[in-house]
Motif scaffolding. Structure first.
Motif, mmCIF file in Angstrom:
data_model
loop_
_atom_site.group_PDB
_atom_site.id
_atom_site.type_symbol
_atom_site.label_atom_id
_atom_site.label_comp_id
_atom_site.label_asym_id
_atom_site.label_seq_id
_atom_site.Cartn_x
_atom_site.Cartn_y
_atom_site.Cartn_z
ATOM 1 N N ASN A 2 -22.564 15.601 -26.523
ATOM 2 C CA ASN A 2 -22.548 16.873 -26.334
ATOM 3 C C ASN A 2 -21.785 17.596 -27.369
ATOM 4 O O ASN A 2 -20.460 17.814 -27.316
ATOM 5 C CB ASN A 2 -22.240 17.135 -24.861
ATOM 6 N N LYS A 3 -22.449 18.038 -28.143
ATOM 7 C CA LYS A 3 -21.858 19.038 -29.306
ATOM 8 C C LYS A 3 -21.464 20.404 -28.806
ATOM 9 O O LYS A 3 -22.545 21.122 -27.935
ATOM 10 C CB LYS A 3 -22.683 19.087 -30.606
ATOM 11 N N ARG A 4 -20.419 20.987 -29.160
ATOM 12 C CA ARG A 4 -20.119 22.245 -28.809
ATOM 13 C C ARG A 4 -20.750 23.361 -29.651
ATOM 14 O O ARG A 4 -20.891 22.971 -31.001
ATOM 15 C CB ARG A 4 -18.600 22.295 -28.902
ATOM 16 N N LYS A 5 -21.271 24.412 -29.167
ATOM 17 C CA LYS A 5 -21.830 25.477 -30.062
ATOM 18 C C LYS A 5 -20.641 26.280 -30.724
ATOM 19 O O LYS A 5 -19.743 26.566 -30.211
ATOM 20 C CB LYS A 5 -22.550 26.316 -29.011
ATOM 21 N N MET A 162 -18.164 17.060 -40.281
ATOM 22 C CA MET A 162 -18.212 18.441 -41.071
ATOM 23 C C MET A 162 -19.224 19.265 -40.268
ATOM 24 O O MET A 162 -20.077 18.954 -39.485
ATOM 25 C CB MET A 162 -18.821 17.869 -42.364
ATOM 26 N N VAL A 163 -19.254 20.530 -40.894
ATOM 27 C CA VAL A 163 -20.357 21.634 -40.505
ATOM 28 C C VAL A 163 -21.057 22.024 -41.753
ATOM 29 O O VAL A 163 -20.591 22.342 -42.967
ATOM 30 C CB VAL A 163 -19.643 22.633 -39.948
ATOM 31 N N ILE A 164 -22.450 22.283 -41.508
ATOM 32 C CA ILE A 164 -23.085 22.578 -42.571
ATOM 33 C C ILE A 164 -23.863 23.874 -41.942
ATOM 34 O O ILE A 164 -24.433 23.926 -41.234
ATOM 35 C CB ILE A 164 -24.257 21.756 -43.307
ATOM 36 N N ARG A 193 -30.901 17.776 -41.911
ATOM 37 C CA ARG A 193 -30.464 16.444 -41.251
ATOM 38 C C ARG A 193 -31.134 15.323 -41.962
ATOM 39 O O ARG A 193 -30.398 14.196 -42.092
ATOM 40 C CB ARG A 193 -30.869 16.514 -39.652
ATOM 41 N N ASN A 194 -32.208 15.152 -42.514
ATOM 42 C CA ASN A 194 -33.008 14.099 -42.956
ATOM 43 C C ASN A 194 -32.181 14.037 -44.466
ATOM 44 O O ASN A 194 -32.243 12.522 -44.794
ATOM 45 C CB ASN A 194 -34.334 14.546 -43.335
ATOM 46 N N GLN A 195 -31.552 15.112 -45.208
ATOM 47 C CA GLN A 195 -30.910 14.526 -46.425
ATOM 48 C C GLN A 195 -29.678 13.982 -45.834
ATOM 49 O O GLN A 195 -29.317 12.846 -46.619
ATOM 50 C CB GLN A 195 -30.503 15.961 -47.001
ATOM 51 N N GLU A 207 -24.705 13.594 -35.347
ATOM 52 C CA GLU A 207 -23.301 14.212 -35.150
ATOM 53 C C GLU A 207 -22.925 15.531 -36.073
ATOM 54 O O GLU A 207 -22.392 16.108 -35.672
ATOM 55 C CB GLU A 207 -22.248 13.114 -35.337
ATOM 56 N N ILE A 208 -23.493 15.335 -37.486
ATOM 57 C CA ILE A 208 -22.937 16.614 -38.173
ATOM 58 C C ILE A 208 -23.430 17.750 -37.354
ATOM 59 O O ILE A 208 -24.549 17.911 -36.905
ATOM 60 C CB ILE A 208 -23.522 16.480 -39.616
#
Ligand code: PGA
Length: 265
Positions: A2-5, A162-164, A193-195, A207-208
């Motif tokens: 569960n990723k946080r926004k 990391m965050v993109i 995400r595919n990259q 996860e990123i």
């Protein structure tokens, strides 16, 4: 998982120390803690230090808008990631205004990402195509180049943290932006995400965290937050207005609570 926004306020080159303190005070009054929302403020370099004393750390985290890629040395006027280490959790790197106005190259951005990680600061790597690149159909190529170079020195362990932020330059108010349609953004999120998947495998790609960084306000934020695979928003102009920015956080709050209610039914 569960990723946080992540809701990030980029105050850019605005607000002196007392104005920044006042805005933080107002946001503190309006924003409620939610276990699945992380609110990050990126004030100017000057105000990071006083805000770090004022801030309620259960509610907010701080980010730098930029830093120099060398840890120390004779670089007049610069501040390094090493100096910011105990002040910020995040650093915005490669924002389009830095790439365009300050001519930051792919290599500079790569070195800043590496310096940020070396100093235990999570990089928030901004990528995005300009209006001309968009119109000429170069979006995917530009994003590919920015991702591959930006992540060139990042290990498979570090990339997951990391965050993109995808910020289509044609949809940023600074550059006379128009509003992007969430339905047009979704395929680009998948592409990003595919990259990451091609470079680091499916786990890292999942996860990123990927944010939307074009123009948003309290009226439009939810449309982007609801895109599948969107982990938050990077807000520019609207983050200087406490009603609008707290409204954006409330949109995320409501969306998550509605999801919780639905899953309980
Ligand atoms: P804006 O900026 O919200 O003012 O359009 C967005 C950004 O710079 O990421």
């Amino acid at each position: 998982m569960n990723k946080r926004k992540l809701i990030v306020a980029n105050w850019k080159m605005n607000l002196n120390t007392s104005q920044a303190s006042m805005l933080l005070h107002r946001l503190h009054e309006r924003i409620r803690i939610h276990r699945d929302i992380e609110v990050v403020l990126a004030p100017s370099m000057l105000t990071l230090q006083p805000l770090s004393v004022q801030i309620d750390r259960r509610k907010f985290r701080l980010a730098a808008q930029n830093a120099h890629h060398k840890d120390e040395g004779a670089y007049t006027g610069e501040v390094s990631f090493t100096m910011l280490q105990d002040l910020v959790h995040y650093a915005i790197i490669g924002h389009s205004e830095r790439r365009i106005y300050f001519e930051e190259s792919l290599e500079t951005v790569r070195d800043k990402v590496a310096a940020s990680i070396r100093n235990d600061i999570t990089p928030l790597l901004c990528i995005g195509e300009t209006d001309i690149e968009h119109r000429e159909g170069q979006t995917r190529q530009v994003l590919h180049d920015q991702i591959v170079s930006g992540l060139a020195d990042v290990s498979s362990t570090d990339v997951k943290e990391m965050v993109i932020a995808y910020e289509p330059v044609w949809a940023i108010s600074t550059f006379g932006g128009k509003l992007a349609k969430p339905s047009d953004i979704k395929p680009i999120f998948d592409f990003i995400r595919n990259q990451v998947k091609d470079l680091y495998g499916p786990k890292a790609a999942k996860e990123i965290r990927v944010l939307y960084g074009g123009s948003v306000d309290d009226q439009t934020a939810r449309g982007y937050l609801e895109i599948e695979g969107c982990d938050g928003v990077l807000v520019g102009g609207a983050s200087l207005n406490y009603v609008k920015f707290s409204g954006i956080v409330s949109s995320a709050y409501r969306m998550l609570n509605e999801k919780d209610d639905q899953s309980e039914k």
